[in-house]
Scaffold this motif. Structure first.
Motif, PDB file in Angstrom:
ATOM      1  N   PRO A 197       0.787  -1.244   0.000  1.00  0.00           N
ATOM      2  CA  PRO A 197       0.000   0.000   0.000  1.00  0.00           C
ATOM      3  C   PRO A 197       0.817   1.292   0.000  1.00  0.00           C
ATOM      4  O   PRO A 197       0.418   2.263  -0.634  1.00  0.00           O
ATOM      5  N   THR A 198       1.967   1.295   0.695  1.00  0.00           N
ATOM      6  CA  THR A 198       2.713   2.563   0.789  1.00  0.00           C
ATOM      7  C   THR A 198       3.766   2.727  -0.312  1.00  0.00           C
ATOM      8  O   THR A 198       4.453   3.746  -0.354  1.00  0.00           O
ATOM      9  N   PHE A 203       4.176   5.974  -2.453  1.00  0.00           N
ATOM     10  CA  PHE A 203       4.716   7.202  -1.871  1.00  0.00           C
ATOM     11  C   PHE A 203       6.021   7.632  -2.553  1.00  0.00           C
ATOM     12  O   PHE A 203       6.277   8.829  -2.724  1.00  0.00           O
ATOM     13  N   ALA A 204       6.832   6.648  -2.932  1.00  0.00           N
ATOM     14  CA  ALA A 204       8.102   6.994  -3.590  1.00  0.00           C
ATOM     15  C   ALA A 204       7.832   7.822  -4.844  1.00  0.00           C
ATOM     16  O   ALA A 204       8.601   8.721  -5.191  1.00  0.00           O
ATOM     17  N   GLY A 228       4.658  15.209   8.509  1.00  0.00           N
ATOM     18  CA  GLY A 228       3.649  15.274   9.558  1.00  0.00           C
ATOM     19  C   GLY A 228       2.614  14.170   9.452  1.00  0.00           C
ATOM     20  O   GLY A 228       2.516  13.291  10.309  1.00  0.00           O
ATOM     21  N   ASP A 229       1.841  14.209   8.384  1.00  0.00           N
ATOM     22  CA  ASP A 229       0.793  13.208   8.151  1.00  0.00           C
ATOM     23  C   ASP A 229       0.958  12.629   6.748  1.00  0.00           C
ATOM     24  O   ASP A 229       1.506  13.283   5.868  1.00  0.00           O
ATOM     25  N   GLN A 230       0.431  11.422   6.589  1.00  0.00           N
ATOM     26  CA  GLN A 230       0.360  10.833   5.256  1.00  0.00           C
ATOM     27  C   GLN A 230      -0.920  10.029   5.152  1.00  0.00           C
ATOM     28  O   GLN A 230      -1.269   9.284   6.059  1.00  0.00           O
ATOM     29  N   LYS A 231      -1.615  10.208   4.035  1.00  0.00           N
ATOM     30  CA  LYS A 231      -2.848   9.434   3.829  1.00  0.00           C
ATOM     31  C   LYS A 231      -2.953   9.024   2.365  1.00  0.00           C
ATOM     32  O   LYS A 231      -2.524   9.776   1.480  1.00  0.00           O
ATOM     33  N   PHE A 232      -3.525   7.850   2.146  1.00  0.00           N
ATOM     34  CA  PHE A 232      -3.770   7.361   0.793  1.00  0.00           C
ATOM     35  C   PHE A 232      -5.232   6.930   0.677  1.00  0.00           C
ATOM     36  O   PHE A 232      -5.795   6.365   1.621  1.00  0.00           O
ATOM     37  N   ALA A 233      -5.835   7.185  -0.482  1.00  0.00           N
ATOM     38  CA  ALA A 233      -7.153   6.626  -0.803  1.00  0.00           C
ATOM     39  C   ALA A 233      -7.020   5.944  -2.158  1.00  0.00           C
ATOM     40  O   ALA A 233      -6.658   6.581  -3.152  1.00  0.00           O
ATOM     41  N   TYR A 234      -7.294   4.643  -2.159  1.00  0.00           N
ATOM     42  CA  TYR A 234      -7.018   3.816  -3.334  1.00  0.00           C
ATOM     43  C   TYR A 234      -8.296   3.499  -4.107  1.00  0.00           C
ATOM     44  O   TYR A 234      -9.292   3.052  -3.525  1.00  0.00           O
ATOM     45  N   PRO A 269      -5.193  -1.153  -6.255  1.00  0.00           N
ATOM     46  CA  PRO A 269      -3.769  -1.183  -5.911  1.00  0.00           C
ATOM     47  C   PRO A 269      -2.883  -0.881  -7.117  1.00  0.00           C
ATOM     48  O   PRO A 269      -3.262  -1.177  -8.253  1.00  0.00           O
TER      49      PRO A 269
END
Lengths: 142, 154
Positions: free
Chosen positions: B57-58, B61-62, B87-93, B96
């Motif tokens: 999932p992450t 980010f790269a 600070g924060d990180q969020k993903f909405a998929y 995948p």
């Protein structure tokens, strides 16, 4: 998309199997290479101390990647993760020895949502400090 | 120095496509110690309903962070990158990321705040595949810590 956990089998409060992840300097070097994040605070002690850190710290994104494994291992299909967000509250300090640090991650189902989805709240700690806050994932169950 | 508020809402042109390689996914999964076969074994991934191996999932980010780097390092914005922490990180998929994807990122500055001398920047990265379909949205909050009076011990 084939989750191995059924929506009907979970309740609010259902705990996911907790896991502990070791993080050594070698882990950080490997993650830096794989992710392309070569910030020296993750491998250069002298630099880390100069910018006010106690020691080399783990990449926040490495902690985030480890924490979600509690969810992906539980649900089977990592593609079942629909949303995932965290706040980086404390750094994971990684000493230069063969033990390094550990990240302990627990998670539980916090809410049942529509469309057979659940919200899972995660708790990640290292050296008794909470390292992720507001750490939540939305997961599509079978 | 507070950042220029006029940058809020600014979008940057889509990046050139990043081609997601099967071996890059394997390398990433190994780096985070994750042995889930959906990341390395095509048959397992197919059995789960994916056309090819998928990325953790992450992983994305790269790609989104590199794209956001154009924003952070925009000299006109004036962010002190040497003092930046995540600070924060969020993903909405929507789905995948998977091997063979050719992904472009469009970054937008969602907000700029100044709090106790810290500059706080929220950037949204919209990731689309070659067909123009949405894959994932990444929200990244960066905090440029205030340059506090030197407190260096010895």
């Amino acid at each position: 998309m084939t989750a191995k956990i059924s929506y009907d089998d979970v309740e609010v409060g259902t705990e996911l199997p907790a896991q502990t992840f070791p993080v050594t300097r070698a882990t950080l070097v490997q993650y830096a290479g794989a992710s392309g994040d070569f910030n020296p605070i993750h491998w250069n002690e002298k630099f880390a101390v100069e910018v006010g850190l106690p020691d080399v710290i783990a990449h926040g994104m490495l902690t985030m990647a480890e924490a979600i494994r509690v969810v992906t291992d539980w649900v089977g299909d990592p593609g079942a993760v629909v949303e995932y967000g965290v706040r980086f509250t404390k750094p994971v300090v990684v000493p230069n020895d063969d033990k390094g640090a550990t990240i302990e991650v627990g998670a539980k189902v916090a809410a049942k949502l529509d469309d057979r989805r659940v919200r899972v709240d995660l708790l990640a700690k290292s050296a008794d400090q909470k390292v992720l806050g507001m750490s939540r994932a939305v997961v599509q169950l079978a | 120095m507070a950042l220029d508020q006029s940058f809020v809402g600014r979008s940057y042109p889509p990046t050139d496509p990043y081609e997601v390689g099967r071996e890059k996914i394997r390398e990433f999964a190994e780096a985070v110690g994750d042995a889930n076969p959906a990341y390395t074994d095509r048959e397992t991934a197919k059995a789960l309903g994916h056309p090819d191996v998928i990325a953790p999932p992450t992983f994305v980010f790269a790609i989104t962070f590199k794209a956001a780097g154009e924003v952070f390092r925009d000299p006109q914005l004036g962010l002190d990158y040497s003092r930046v922490v995540h600070g924060d990180q969020k993903f909405a998929y929507t789905r995948p990321v998977r091997a063979g994807d050719r992904l472009t990122v469009t970054s937008t500055i969602e907000s700029i705040k100044s709090l106790a001398g810290n500059d706080i920047l929220d950037v949204r990265g919209e990731v689309h595949d070659e067909a123009g379909e949405h894959v994932v949205t990444a929200w990244t909050k960066l905090v440029a810590r205030a340059a506090e009076p030197a407190a260096e011990g010895a």
